[in-house]
Design an enzyme around this catalytic site. Structure first.
Site, PDB file in Angstrom:
ATOM      1  N   LYS A 120       0.833  -1.213   0.000  1.00  0.00           N
ATOM      2  CA  LYS A 120       0.000   0.000   0.000  1.00  0.00           C
ATOM      3  C   LYS A 120       0.865   1.259   0.000  1.00  0.00           C
ATOM      4  O   LYS A 120       0.455   2.284  -0.534  1.00  0.00           O
ATOM      5  CB  LYS A 120      -0.987  -0.008   1.162  1.00  0.00           C
ATOM      6  CG  LYS A 120      -2.073  -1.071   0.961  1.00  0.00           C
ATOM      7  CD  LYS A 120      -3.424  -0.721   1.549  1.00  0.00           C
ATOM      8  CE  LYS A 120      -4.457  -1.714   1.044  1.00  0.00           C
ATOM      9  NZ  LYS A 120      -5.759  -1.639   1.659  1.00  0.00           N
ATOM     10  N   LYS A 202      -3.555 -10.263  -6.824  1.00  0.00           N
ATOM     11  CA  LYS A 202      -4.901 -10.576  -6.308  1.00  0.00           C
ATOM     12  C   LYS A 202      -5.926  -9.564  -6.835  1.00  0.00           C
ATOM     13  O   LYS A 202      -5.578  -8.416  -7.143  1.00  0.00           O
ATOM     14  CB  LYS A 202      -4.921 -10.637  -4.785  1.00  0.00           C
ATOM     15  CG  LYS A 202      -4.970  -9.316  -4.076  1.00  0.00           C
ATOM     16  CD  LYS A 202      -5.492  -9.476  -2.642  1.00  0.00           C
ATOM     17  CE  LYS A 202      -5.701  -8.084  -2.045  1.00  0.00           C
ATOM     18  NZ  LYS A 202      -6.601  -8.011  -0.938  1.00  0.00           N
ATOM     19  N   LYS A 205     -10.269  -4.308  -4.723  1.00  0.00           N
ATOM     20  CA  LYS A 205     -11.268  -3.239  -4.928  1.00  0.00           C
ATOM     21  C   LYS A 205     -10.624  -2.002  -5.531  1.00  0.00           C
ATOM     22  O   LYS A 205     -11.208  -1.306  -6.328  1.00  0.00           O
ATOM     23  CB  LYS A 205     -11.807  -2.735  -3.578  1.00  0.00           C
ATOM     24  CG  LYS A 205     -12.573  -3.666  -2.746  1.00  0.00           C
ATOM     25  CD  LYS A 205     -13.075  -2.875  -1.519  1.00  0.00           C
ATOM     26  CE  LYS A 205     -13.366  -3.762  -0.344  1.00  0.00           C
ATOM     27  NZ  LYS A 205     -12.215  -3.949   0.560  1.00  0.00           N
TER      28      LYS A 205
HETATM   29  N1  AQP Z   1      -8.776 -11.357  -4.106  1.00  0.00           N
HETATM   30  C1  AQP Z   1      -9.210 -11.867  -2.964  1.00  0.00           C
HETATM   31  N2  AQP Z   1      -9.462 -13.196  -2.861  1.00  0.00           N
HETATM   32  C2  AQP Z   1      -9.917 -13.730  -1.697  1.00  0.00           C
HETATM   33  N3  AQP Z   1     -10.157 -12.999  -0.580  1.00  0.00           N
HETATM   34  C3  AQP Z   1      -9.932 -11.665  -0.647  1.00  0.00           C
HETATM   35  N4  AQP Z   1     -10.068 -10.671   0.254  1.00  0.00           N
HETATM   36  C4  AQP Z   1      -9.708  -9.499  -0.318  1.00  0.00           C
HETATM   37  N5  AQP Z   1      -9.327  -9.691  -1.592  1.00  0.00           N
HETATM   38  C5  AQP Z   1      -9.453 -11.031  -1.829  1.00  0.00           C
HETATM   39  C6  AQP Z   1     -10.544 -10.855   1.616  1.00  0.00           C
HETATM   40  O1  AQP Z   1     -11.652  -9.989   1.804  1.00  0.00           O
HETATM   41  C7  AQP Z   1     -11.686  -9.601   3.182  1.00  0.00           C
HETATM   42  C8  AQP Z   1     -11.906  -8.136   3.299  1.00  0.00           C
HETATM   43  O2  AQP Z   1     -10.865  -7.439   2.684  1.00  0.00           O
HETATM   44  P1  AQP Z   1     -10.554  -5.946   3.129  1.00  0.00           P
HETATM   45  O3  AQP Z   1     -11.758  -5.123   3.040  1.00  0.00           O
HETATM   46  O4  AQP Z   1      -9.847  -5.952   4.429  1.00  0.00           O
HETATM   47  O5  AQP Z   1      -9.604  -5.392   2.073  1.00  0.00           O
HETATM   48  P2  AQP Z   1      -8.418  -5.951   1.305  1.00  0.00           P
HETATM   49  O6  AQP Z   1      -7.938  -7.275   1.766  1.00  0.00           O
HETATM   50  O7  AQP Z   1      -7.392  -4.890   1.277  1.00  0.00           O
HETATM   51  O8  AQP Z   1      -9.202  -6.152  -0.045  1.00  0.00           O
HETATM   52  P3  AQP Z   1      -9.085  -5.370  -1.335  1.00  0.00           P
HETATM   53  O9  AQP Z   1     -10.285  -5.718  -2.145  1.00  0.00           O
HETATM   54  O10 AQP Z   1      -7.767  -5.623  -1.958  1.00  0.00           O
HETATM   55  O11 AQP Z   1      -9.235  -3.881  -0.898  1.00  0.00           O
HETATM   56  P4  AQP Z   1      -8.312  -2.625  -1.204  1.00  0.00           P
HETATM   57  O12 AQP Z   1      -8.201  -2.572  -2.708  1.00  0.00           O
HETATM   58  O13 AQP Z   1      -9.092  -1.485  -0.613  1.00  0.00           O
HETATM   59  O14 AQP Z   1      -7.010  -2.867  -0.538  1.00  0.00           O
HETATM   60  C9  AQP Z   1     -10.398 -10.073   3.820  1.00  0.00           C
HETATM   61  O15 AQP Z   1     -10.667 -11.257   4.560  1.00  0.00           O
HETATM   62  C10 AQP Z   1      -9.535 -10.379   2.652  1.00  0.00           C
HETATM   63  O16 AQP Z   1      -8.595 -11.389   2.954  1.00  0.00           O
END
Ligand code: AQP
Length: 338
Positions: A120, A202, A205
């Protein structure tokens, strides 16, 4: 005398950030869909992690709307507020208070090793703030304050659960048994859904490439288009392989959406090309998400209900959280509030 021993259910805690205006298929498959499945076997506590979201700059009005959408999405995914506690993180200030105490028991070197911090910071080079760095101690507070046994997360969050466990162990070592040591609970299938455009990364969002991610509220035609464009390889055979990250990802998604094993999927598409398979993936995901999407749309028209769910959830969460916070404050030597 009745000798029946009622076994205490394990406590499960997880959270999801309301960043980005909706969740991805990765969040759905890797996280929230499983949360709903755990409700009967465990004491589940689920939160919308809005405090974590502001480690990356958010537009206030959008963050408010996205927080409602996150509550609606968790309900639509099947989380039942009569079975589980569902709340918004900032409504329970004890998390932030415990996080400060835990900051003082977390080493700088430990935090610098966190992969998410490195990723990040690279993505937000103009805003490498202290919150991004201490994110894991707030997450440790989220987990430890409920004496959680299990933390269902995607594979990307495993490191954060491990550091929470380390911090808890260190605190327990100094002050005696205070926190339950939590364990990550990673789904057997779909723990890491990959980007459709760059399948080595991965699905996220915050990915600016719309074709890389399926959003849970995407229209069916957009889902179909994104699957048709998904990056695969030149082998042309629907069969998993080490050097086929794109195809492996599609097989996982199709398996989860249809309930078939990867072997059954390979057999089903024997002799067929990627075109047919991508269309089938798109259709399966559209059908999996259809009831969810309709339910979110209905719930978003009833913000009073969402407020009510959040209010009751915060009250229940706070009762548990305050017990732990008071115990910790006492152990470190804070005077009780007169
Ligand atoms: N690609 C993924 N595959 C499986 N699980 C995933 N998680 C996130 N991306 C994947 C799981 O979703 C839960 C919530 O995630 P979060 O809101 O804490 O954010 P994150 O992990 O940072 O997800 P993003 O989508 O990648 O968000 P941004 O782009 O804002 O950083 C967690 O249990 C995570 O493991």
């Amino acid at each position: 005398m009745d000798e029946t021993v009622v076994e205490k259910k394990k406590v499960v805690l997880s959270g999801i950030q309301p960043s980005g205006n909706q969740f991805t298929l990765g969040n759905y498959i890797g996280a929230i869909r499983n949360w709903a499945l755990m409700q009967d076997s465990f004491d589940c506590i689920y939160m919308v992690a809005n405090e974590h979201s502001i480690t990356v700059r958010q537009e206030p009005a959008k963050l408010r709307e996205n927080t409602y959408r996150a509550i609606a999405s968790l309900l639509a995914a099947g989380i039942d507020p009569k079975k589980s506690i569902l709340f918004v993180q900032s409504h329970v200030p004890a998390h932030a208070e415990l996080a400060w105490i835990l900051d003082c028991y977390t080493m700088f070197g430990e935090l610098t090793r966190m992969t998410q911090f490195k990723d990040k910071s690279a993505k937000n080079a103009d805003n490498i703030n202290a919150g991004l760095f201490t994110y894991p101690t707030l997450m440790a507070a989220d987990i430890l304050i409920y004496q959680s046994d299990l933390v269902p997360v995607g594979a990307d969050q495993k490191q954060h659960v491990e550091i929470a466990r380390d911090i808890a162990g260190r605190f327990n070592g100094i002050y005696g048994n205070t926190f339950v040591l939590p364990e990550p609970y990673i789904p057997a299938m779909g723990a890491k859904i990959m980007s459709l455009a760059e399948p080595e990364k991965k699905m996220s969002k915050s990915d600016p490439n719309e074709n890389a991610k399926i959003l849970v509220m995407d229209k069916p035609e957009d889902i179909m288009r994104k699957f048709r464009r998904a990056v695969t390889d030149s082998y042309g055979e629907v069969r998993r392989g080490e050097d086929k990250p794109g195809l492996n990802n599609l097989i996982t998604i199709y398996s989860v959406a249809t309930g078939k094993t990867p072997e059954q999927v390979e057999a089903e598409f024997e002799g067929k090309g990627y075109g047919d398979f991508k269309t089938a993936c798109g259709e399966a995901v559209v059908e999996m998400l259809r009831p969810f999407r309709e339910q979110v749309e209905t719930l978003m028209k009833n913000k009073d209900y969402l407020d009510q769910v959040a209010k009751e959830g915060a009250e229940q969460a706070e009762r548990i959280a305050m017990r732990t916070l008071r115990k910790v404050q006492k152990k470190v030597g804070f005077l009780p509030r007169p």
